[in-house]
Motif scaffolding. Sequence first.
Motif, PDB file in Angstrom:
ATOM      1  N   GLN A  20       0.829  -1.209   0.000  1.00 25.44           N
ATOM      2  CA  GLN A  20       0.000   0.000   0.000  1.00 25.44           C
ATOM      3  C   GLN A  20       0.864   1.259   0.000  1.00 25.44           C
ATOM      4  O   GLN A  20       0.578   2.225  -0.705  1.00 25.44           O
ATOM      5  CB  GLN A  20      -0.945   0.009   1.217  1.00 25.44           C
ATOM      6  N   TYR A  21       1.955   1.241   0.762  1.00 30.38           N
ATOM      7  CA  TYR A  21       2.881   2.369   0.807  1.00 30.38           C
ATOM      8  C   TYR A  21       3.516   2.592  -0.563  1.00 30.38           C
ATOM      9  O   TYR A  21       3.653   3.725  -1.021  1.00 30.38           O
ATOM     10  CB  TYR A  21       3.952   2.121   1.868  1.00 30.38           C
ATOM     11  N   ASP A  38       0.990   4.240  -2.741  1.00 31.79           N
ATOM     12  CA  ASP A  38       0.828   5.649  -2.369  1.00 31.79           C
ATOM     13  C   ASP A  38       1.991   6.493  -2.890  1.00 31.79           C
ATOM     14  O   ASP A  38       1.790   7.604  -3.400  1.00 31.79           O
ATOM     15  CB  ASP A  38       0.717   5.792  -0.847  1.00 31.79           C
ATOM     16  N   GLU A  82       1.688   6.871  -6.644  1.00 28.14           N
ATOM     17  CA  GLU A  82       0.625   7.834  -6.969  1.00 28.14           C
ATOM     18  C   GLU A  82       1.086   9.261  -6.705  1.00 28.14           C
ATOM     19  O   GLU A  82       0.840  10.175  -7.502  1.00 28.14           O
ATOM     20  CB  GLU A  82      -0.623   7.521  -6.149  1.00 28.14           C
ATOM     21  N   HIS A  83       1.766   9.458  -5.581  1.00 29.57           N
ATOM     22  CA  HIS A  83       2.277  10.789  -5.236  1.00 29.57           C
ATOM     23  C   HIS A  83       3.284  11.265  -6.281  1.00 29.57           C
ATOM     24  O   HIS A  83       3.248  12.431  -6.713  1.00 29.57           O
ATOM     25  CB  HIS A  83       2.911  10.766  -3.850  1.00 29.57           C
TER      26      HIS A  83
END
Length: 151
Positions: free
Chosen positions: A47-48, A51, A54-55
């Motif tokens: 998940q990290y 993220d 995506e960032h």
Amino acid sequence: MNVVIALVIFIIGGIGGFFATRLLSNTSQEQRKLADQVTKSETALDQYKLDVAEHLSSSAKLLDQMNNTCQTAMKQMQESTQLLQKATTAEVEGMPFFSAETQQQLAQTATLRHQKRSSETAEGMTEAPLDYSGNPSGLFADQKQKVTTTV
């Protein structure tokens, strides 16, 4: 006696089996807990990673937008500078700062001032200053002045 020995061996085996399963179940529970923690950590890591990806993609899009905006602004600035350069070179030479009436008035005033100055300088050149003439004024003379007030 065979029965008693078999019974004692059976009881000892049962007690040994009980403790063996107890020990094995504790280690298996710990292994299950550790396995659960590993799976949770792996899902959190995945998940990290998502993220962060995506960032980074959103940051790249924003930087691309900023770059496009800066390029557009630079083009506008270049066009504006070119227009200003054209306007200053072509129009300023043909466009006076003051209106025609104001320029005429300024020219008349300037001619009047120049006429006054030329007449003043002509008069001033005929006479020498008083201190350099034949009759000195006494300002630069080496004489003692009389004091008229006494205390």
